[in-house]
Write an enzyme that holds these catalytic residues in place. Sequence first.
Site, PDB file in Angstrom:
ATOM      1  CG  HIS A  72      -2.427  -0.882   1.004  1.00 32.34           C
ATOM      2  ND1 HIS A  72      -3.656  -0.192   1.853  1.00 32.34           N
ATOM      3  CD2 HIS A  72      -2.602  -2.351   0.383  1.00 32.34           C
ATOM      4  CE1 HIS A  72      -4.793  -2.040   0.976  1.00 32.34           C
ATOM      5  NE2 HIS A  72      -3.300  -2.243   0.210  1.00 32.34           N
ATOM      6  CE1 TYR A 200      -6.557   3.921  10.973  1.00 33.82           C
ATOM      7  CE2 TYR A 200      -5.823   3.818   7.839  1.00 33.82           C
ATOM      8  CZ  TYR A 200      -5.313   3.234   9.381  1.00 33.82           C
ATOM      9  OH  TYR A 200      -4.646   2.482   9.765  1.00 33.82           O
ATOM     10  N   PRO A 292      -5.372   0.619  18.688  1.00 39.03           N
ATOM     11  CG  PRO A 292      -7.190  -0.766  17.601  1.00 39.03           C
ATOM     12  CD  PRO A 292      -6.665  -0.204  18.552  1.00 39.03           C
ATOM     13  CE  LYS A 296       2.862   3.573  13.220  1.00 41.94           C
ATOM     14  NZ  LYS A 296       3.328   2.737  12.504  1.00 41.94           N
ATOM     15  CE1 TYR A 384      -1.761   4.209   9.193  1.00 36.40           C
ATOM     16  CE2 TYR A 384      -0.467   2.498   7.285  1.00 36.40           C
ATOM     17  CZ  TYR A 384      -1.829   2.906   8.510  1.00 36.40           C
ATOM     18  OH  TYR A 384      -2.547   1.563   8.528  1.00 36.40           O
TER      19      TYR A 384
HETATM   20  P1  RFL Z   1       0.433 -11.457  22.003  1.00 38.92           P
HETATM   21  O1  RFL Z   1       0.125 -12.095  20.323  1.00 38.92           O
HETATM   22  O2  RFL Z   1      -0.381 -11.726  22.414  1.00 38.92           O
HETATM   23  O3  RFL Z   1       1.036 -12.691  22.031  1.00 38.92           O
HETATM   24  C1  RFL Z   1       1.231 -13.201  23.889  1.00 38.92           C
HETATM   25  C2  RFL Z   1       1.676 -14.607  23.512  1.00 38.92           C
HETATM   26  O4  RFL Z   1       1.372 -15.350  25.247  1.00 38.92           O
HETATM   27  C3  RFL Z   1       0.548 -16.457  26.274  1.00 38.92           C
HETATM   28  N1  RFL Z   1       0.997 -16.340  26.629  1.00 38.92           N
HETATM   29  C4  RFL Z   1       1.376 -16.799  27.868  1.00 38.92           C
HETATM   30  N2  RFL Z   1       2.079 -18.108  27.722  1.00 38.92           N
HETATM   31  C5  RFL Z   1       2.489 -18.339  28.748  1.00 38.92           C
HETATM   32  N3  RFL Z   1       2.783 -18.189  29.295  1.00 38.92           N
HETATM   33  C6  RFL Z   1       1.676 -17.266  30.077  1.00 38.92           C
HETATM   34  N4  RFL Z   1       1.718 -16.939  31.190  1.00 38.92           N
HETATM   35  C7  RFL Z   1       1.150 -16.406  28.889  1.00 38.92           C
HETATM   36  N5  RFL Z   1       0.496 -16.113  29.243  1.00 38.92           N
HETATM   37  C8  RFL Z   1      -0.129 -15.458  27.553  1.00 38.92           C
HETATM   38  C9  RFL Z   1      -0.467 -16.175  25.008  1.00 38.92           C
HETATM   39  O5  RFL Z   1      -1.364 -17.179  24.679  1.00 38.92           O
HETATM   40  C10 RFL Z   1      -0.443 -15.183  23.077  1.00 38.92           C
HETATM   41  O6  RFL Z   1       0.017 -16.145  22.571  1.00 38.92           O
HETATM   42  O7  RFL Z   1       1.519 -10.327  21.772  1.00 38.92           O
HETATM   43  P2  RFL Z   1       3.171 -10.403  20.620  1.00 38.92           P
HETATM   44  O8  RFL Z   1       3.255 -11.385  20.695  1.00 38.92           O
HETATM   45  O9  RFL Z   1       4.138  -9.568  21.674  1.00 38.92           O
HETATM   46  O10 RFL Z   1       2.088  -9.812  19.551  1.00 38.92           O
HETATM   47  C11 RFL Z   1       1.638  -8.743  19.677  1.00 38.92           C
HETATM   48  C12 RFL Z   1       0.926  -7.794  18.372  1.00 38.92           C
HETATM   49  O11 RFL Z   1      -0.672  -9.372  18.354  1.00 38.92           O
HETATM   50  C13 RFL Z   1      -0.561  -6.817  19.204  1.00 38.92           C
HETATM   51  O12 RFL Z   1       0.501  -6.147  19.232  1.00 38.92           O
HETATM   52  C14 RFL Z   1      -1.036  -6.614  17.437  1.00 38.92           C
HETATM   53  O13 RFL Z   1      -2.097  -7.144  17.440  1.00 38.92           O
HETATM   54  C15 RFL Z   1      -1.756  -5.674  17.822  1.00 38.92           C
HETATM   55  N6  RFL Z   1      -3.150  -4.716  16.289  1.00 38.92           N
HETATM   56  C16 RFL Z   1      -2.003  -4.199  14.840  1.00 38.92           C
HETATM   57  N7  RFL Z   1      -0.928  -4.112  15.378  1.00 38.92           N
HETATM   58  C17 RFL Z   1      -0.032  -3.393  14.289  1.00 38.92           C
HETATM   59  O14 RFL Z   1       1.194  -3.254  14.438  1.00 38.92           O
HETATM   60  N8  RFL Z   1      -1.009  -3.500  12.811  1.00 38.92           N
HETATM   61  C18 RFL Z   1      -2.504  -3.441  13.003  1.00 38.92           C
HETATM   62  O15 RFL Z   1      -2.652  -3.487  12.389  1.00 38.92           O
HETATM   63  C19 RFL Z   1      -2.945  -4.246  14.600  1.00 38.92           C
HETATM   64  N9  RFL Z   1      -4.989  -3.666  14.347  1.00 38.92           N
HETATM   65  C20 RFL Z   1      -3.749  -5.042  16.328  1.00 38.92           C
HETATM   66  C21 RFL Z   1      -4.836  -4.904  15.612  1.00 38.92           C
HETATM   67  C22 RFL Z   1      -4.656  -5.892  17.678  1.00 38.92           C
HETATM   68  C23 RFL Z   1      -5.773  -6.153  17.585  1.00 38.92           C
HETATM   69  N10 RFL Z   1      -6.549  -6.377  19.063  1.00 38.92           N
HETATM   70  C24 RFL Z   1      -7.054  -7.303  18.937  1.00 38.92           C
HETATM   71  C25 RFL Z   1      -5.939  -6.446  19.690  1.00 38.92           C
HETATM   72  C26 RFL Z   1      -6.669  -5.152  15.876  1.00 38.92           C
HETATM   73  C27 RFL Z   1      -6.847  -5.868  16.348  1.00 38.92           C
HETATM   74  C28 RFL Z   1      -8.387  -5.998  16.476  1.00 38.92           C
HETATM   75  C1  PHB Z   2      -6.266  -4.539  10.296  1.00 41.50           C
HETATM   76  O1  PHB Z   2      -6.313  -4.475   9.082  1.00 41.50           O
HETATM   77  O2  PHB Z   2      -6.815  -4.801  11.271  1.00 41.50           O
HETATM   78  C2  PHB Z   2      -5.907  -2.899  10.992  1.00 41.50           C
HETATM   79  C3  PHB Z   2      -5.409  -2.058   9.746  1.00 41.50           C
HETATM   80  C4  PHB Z   2      -5.235  -1.422  10.270  1.00 41.50           C
HETATM   81  C5  PHB Z   2      -5.599  -0.641  11.453  1.00 41.50           C
HETATM   82  C6  PHB Z   2      -6.149  -1.072  12.454  1.00 41.50           C
HETATM   83  C7  PHB Z   2      -6.396  -2.506  12.046  1.00 41.50           C
HETATM   84  O3  PHB Z   2      -4.881   0.603  12.073  1.00 41.50           O
END
Ligand code: RFL
Ligand code: PHB
Length: 389
Positions: A72, A200, A292, A296, A384
């Site tokens: 993108h 957005y 989100p 980031k 971004y």
């Molecule tokens: P995770 O993915 O939460 O993984 C942590 C893992 O640790 C396990 N765990 C344990 N294991 C052993 N012992 C314990 N006591 C434990 N406690 C927990 C868990 O089961 C899990 O498997 O953290 P990690 O690896 O640091 O990754 C972070 C990302 O997942 C998170 O920052 C992103 O998903 C955030 N996020 C986005 N980030 C972006 O860079 N771009 C995006 O577009 C974006 N969109 C989003 C998002 C997060 C969202 N939600 C639902 C929070 C959109 C959404 C909706």
């Molecule tokens: C997503 O595709 O899940 C997504 C994309 C951009 C954002 C947050 C989530 O800022």
Amino acid sequence: MRTQVCIIGGGPSGLLLSQLLHRKGIDSIVLERKTRDYVLGRIRAGILETGFVELMREAGVGERMDRECFIHEGTVIAYGNEEFGISFREHSGRDVVVYGQTELTRDLYDAREAEGGKLVFNVEDVEIHDAGTGSPFVTYRVDGAEQRIDCDFVAGCDGFHGVSRQTIPLTVRREYEKVYPFGWLGILSETPPVHDELIYSWSERGFALCSMRNANLSRYYIQCSLSDSPADWSDAAFWEELKRRIPEAHADVLITGPSIEKSIAPLRSFVTEPMRWGRLFLCGDAAHIVPPTGAKGLNTAASDIHYLYHGLVQFYEERDAEGLDRYSEKALARIWKAERFSWATTNLLHRYPDQSEFDLKMQRAEIEFLRSSDAAQTVFAQNYVGLPY
Ligand code: RFL
Ligand code: PHB
């Protein structure tokens, strides 16, 4: 058991670190509380900065991503029926990559398993011991049996609800937090994306985001109340609300279909300091959370992994602890800037329950300034696509 680096958490942070270390001959064990299928069922991030993409390639897991991702070059900001584009390429010389967190996590699992990586699933009662000394160890239970891993270092990659952060004594740990008065209701549907870039959208009714995973998989979000639950929202109600929050030109061509996933995420900004305590290093969501809106979360996890990985390689290859000693300082310097961008973008585009007429005018003026100012678009684009590591 003994390993060099014991990694708690088998999400993207833990897996990427383990895979990178393996390629440098550094041994690790990953302890994950859930099953592989459970981790892969969590629909989360979709936008990767180039820094993340490069780390995936360096880890030898970039092949499918490079083949299947979308590049993108910019994004659309909408407000009411108005919209404008911000070109990342023009303002920063860089792009972002659309490739789902689920897909990259699958690639990392496949690589770790193919290369004989040590991953333990379904672990319970993980405890980190003696992290403040030179010889830490980790205990846990699996299938009812107590286990112990002695190690040189512990990487706390266990997300926001993990145990690693809690291991750092309160006399040392300082936490900074902001909880927003709304959440995001997200759905995934097997329909073509409404537009070829993300939209957005500020609206009187609340924020909306049109995103995607591939040519026939769309991801949409709408700002919702914290008291809502996904069961309150039928697919029809979701589509209806989304259409009311994006410009008519897009609403008219939006293709709807059954949702294959629907969930609500609360929005929070959170940072813990320091990110290192003795031989324990926190990475990713274990140390910080962003709302989100700026895409980031996963990308800040990647920069942590970059700093820790290089610190560990420097330690094992050159017997030099400088990179590890400066880990917390380097990681936090970048994280606070990503926190600022995520917070500012959230403030720019959401409706707040207590917003006054004056606040609304300010929000509008800021969006219109972003529309008309090349300098403001440059600042947005540089943030971004990701600040340098
Ligand atoms: P995770 O993915 O939460 O993984 C942590 C893992 O640790 C396990 N765990 C344990 N294991 C052993 N012992 C314990 N006591 C434990 N406690 C927990 C868990 O089961 C899990 O498997 O953290 P990690 O690896 O640091 O990754 C972070 C990302 O997942 C998170 O920052 C992103 O998903 C955030 N996020 C986005 N980030 C972006 O860079 N771009 C995006 O577009 C974006 N969109 C989003 C998002 C997060 C969202 N939600 C639902 C929070 C959109 C959404 C909706
Ligand atoms: C997503 O595709 O899940 C997504 C994309 C951009 C954002 C947050 C989530 O800022």
